[in-house]
Design an enzyme around this catalytic site. Structure first.
Site, PDB file in Angstrom:
ATOM      1  N   GLY A  13      39.252  -7.980  72.965  1.00 34.86           N
ATOM      2  CA  GLY A  13      37.968  -8.153  73.733  1.00 34.86           C
ATOM      3  C   GLY A  13      38.288  -7.098  75.000  1.00 34.86           C
ATOM      4  CG  MET A  15      40.585  -3.438  80.258  1.00 32.05           C
ATOM      5  SD  MET A  15      40.675  -2.012  81.248  1.00 32.05           S
ATOM      6  CE  MET A  15      41.828  -2.672  82.357  1.00 32.05           C
ATOM      7  N   GLY A  18      40.028 -12.100  79.503  1.00 33.78           N
ATOM      8  CA  GLY A  18      41.036 -13.187  79.334  1.00 33.78           C
ATOM      9  C   GLY A  18      41.853 -13.328  78.256  1.00 33.78           C
ATOM     10  CD  GLU A  87      47.735  -4.581  78.086  1.00 37.49           C
ATOM     11  OE1 GLU A  87      46.990  -3.831  77.619  1.00 37.49           O
ATOM     12  OE2 GLU A  87      47.525  -5.088  79.254  1.00 37.49           O
ATOM     13  CB  CYS A 144      28.254  -6.996  82.425  1.00 36.91           C
ATOM     14  SG  CYS A 144      27.365  -5.576  83.003  1.00 36.91           S
ATOM     15  CB  CYS A 147      23.329  -7.112  84.207  1.00 39.82           C
ATOM     16  SG  CYS A 147      24.025  -7.296  82.347  1.00 39.82           S
TER      17      CYS A 147
HETATM   18  P1  ADP Z   1      42.610  -9.465  79.910  1.00 44.74           P
HETATM   19  O1  ADP Z   1      44.058  -9.742  79.401  1.00 44.74           O
HETATM   20  O2  ADP Z   1      41.648  -9.321  78.884  1.00 44.74           O
HETATM   21  O3  ADP Z   1      42.350  -7.957  80.659  1.00 44.74           O
HETATM   22  P2  ADP Z   1      43.177 -11.436  81.919  1.00 44.74           P
HETATM   23  O4  ADP Z   1      43.628 -12.720  81.065  1.00 44.74           O
HETATM   24  O5  ADP Z   1      44.125 -10.569  82.457  1.00 44.74           O
HETATM   25  O6  ADP Z   1      42.250 -10.557  81.039  1.00 44.74           O
HETATM   26  O7  ADP Z   1      42.515 -11.686  83.166  1.00 44.74           O
HETATM   27  C1  ADP Z   1      40.941 -12.593  82.960  1.00 44.74           C
HETATM   28  C2  ADP Z   1      40.616 -13.246  84.369  1.00 44.74           C
HETATM   29  O8  ADP Z   1      40.022 -11.901  85.157  1.00 44.74           O
HETATM   30  C3  ADP Z   1      39.549 -14.208  84.317  1.00 44.74           C
HETATM   31  O9  ADP Z   1      39.829 -15.451  83.981  1.00 44.74           O
HETATM   32  C4  ADP Z   1      38.873 -13.873  85.647  1.00 44.74           C
HETATM   33  O10 ADP Z   1      39.678 -14.689  86.567  1.00 44.74           O
HETATM   34  C5  ADP Z   1      39.050 -12.534  85.863  1.00 44.74           C
HETATM   35  N1  ADP Z   1      38.135 -11.528  86.125  1.00 44.74           N
HETATM   36  C6  ADP Z   1      37.807 -10.416  87.089  1.00 44.74           C
HETATM   37  N2  ADP Z   1      36.866  -9.731  86.769  1.00 44.74           N
HETATM   38  C7  ADP Z   1      36.230 -10.263  85.695  1.00 44.74           C
HETATM   39  C8  ADP Z   1      35.001 -10.168  84.956  1.00 44.74           C
HETATM   40  N3  ADP Z   1      34.194  -9.006  85.043  1.00 44.74           N
HETATM   41  N4  ADP Z   1      34.873 -10.975  83.747  1.00 44.74           N
HETATM   42  C9  ADP Z   1      35.420 -11.992  83.531  1.00 44.74           C
HETATM   43  N5  ADP Z   1      36.703 -12.400  84.029  1.00 44.74           N
HETATM   44  C10 ADP Z   1      36.883 -11.376  85.269  1.00 44.74           C
END
Ligand code: ADP
Length: 191
Positions: A13, A15, A18, A87, A144, A147
């Site tokens: 997915g 960034m 989750g 990662e 997003c 939006c």
């Molecule tokens: P990833 O590893 O996919 O980058 P993380 O597990 O580190 O994601 O972080 C997910 C968390 O980021 C979500 O549970 C939420 O608290 C936070 N978050 C910050 N911005 C967003 C966004 N635009 N959409 C969804 N979650 C977000």
């Protein structure tokens, strides 16, 4: 959560979708199931902490940083039954063979989290191949920031503006950030 055969699970997915949170959730459950868990990540990801995988929401799990995926053989304990890799997109294509061997030869449950697409919206490193190899793939969505729709892309911004398709990986002196965006609001100038 106790497994008898090796298996490969991939969590992808954009960034903020989750992925790390979901990886940590599965690893915590594996620990509860008395599995021996080891977690690895590329040494270049110094986002929060050198020896942990940490989600944007703050959850954490200790992890061993690897300069290359082949180093996993130096750190892998004989009694490990579950391997987490965060990662995954930053590892070279050698990760495909390593993951297959962990599952096929050692009966390990391998869970890999990583970006399926880079900031241009193109397949990122070894992730498409790992998705093909996997027994299970979960593609998560973020929100997003423009939006509020489900977001499947990572928008790269340099000094507040969408990064150009040909921008270098490191832009010296620039402030750079990423946002989760939907297909409509993901902008990659190409001219
Ligand atoms: P990833 O590893 O996919 O980058 P993380 O597990 O580190 O994601 O972080 C997910 C968390 O980021 C979500 O549970 C939420 O608290 C936070 N978050 C910050 N911005 C967003 C966004 N635009 N959409 C969804 N979650 C977000």
């Amino acid at each position: 959560m106790v497994h008898t055969q090796g298996m490969v699970e991939v969590i992808v997915g954009p960034m903020f979708s989750g992925k790390t949170e979901e990886l940590i959730r599965r690893l915590r459950r594996a620990v509860i199931a008395k599995q021996k868990v080891q977690v690895f990540k590329p040494a270049i990801d110094t986002r929060y902490d050198d020896r942990e995988v940490v989600s944007h929401a703050g959850g954490a799990f200790s992890a061993i940083p690897l300069a290359s995926i082949e180093q996993i053989w130096d750190y892998l304990d004989d009694d490990t039954t579950v391997v987490g890799i965060d990662e995954g997109q930053f590892f070279g294509e050698a990760i495909n063979d390593v993951v297959r061997r962990l599952a096929d030869e050692r009966d390990i449950r391998v869970i890999i989290a990583g970006l399926d697409m880079d900031f241009r919206g193109e397949p990122f490193g070894p992730m498409p191949f790992l998705m093909a190899e996997a027994d299970r793939v979960d593609k998560l969505q973020a929100i997003c920031v423009v939006c509020g729709a489900p977001a499947t892309r990572s928008q790269r911004l340099i000094n507040g503006k969408p990064a150009h398709y040909n921008d270098p990986v490191v832009v010296v002196g620039a402030s750079e950030m990423y946002e989760a965006r939907c297909r409509k609001h993901h902008i990659v100038p190409r001219d």
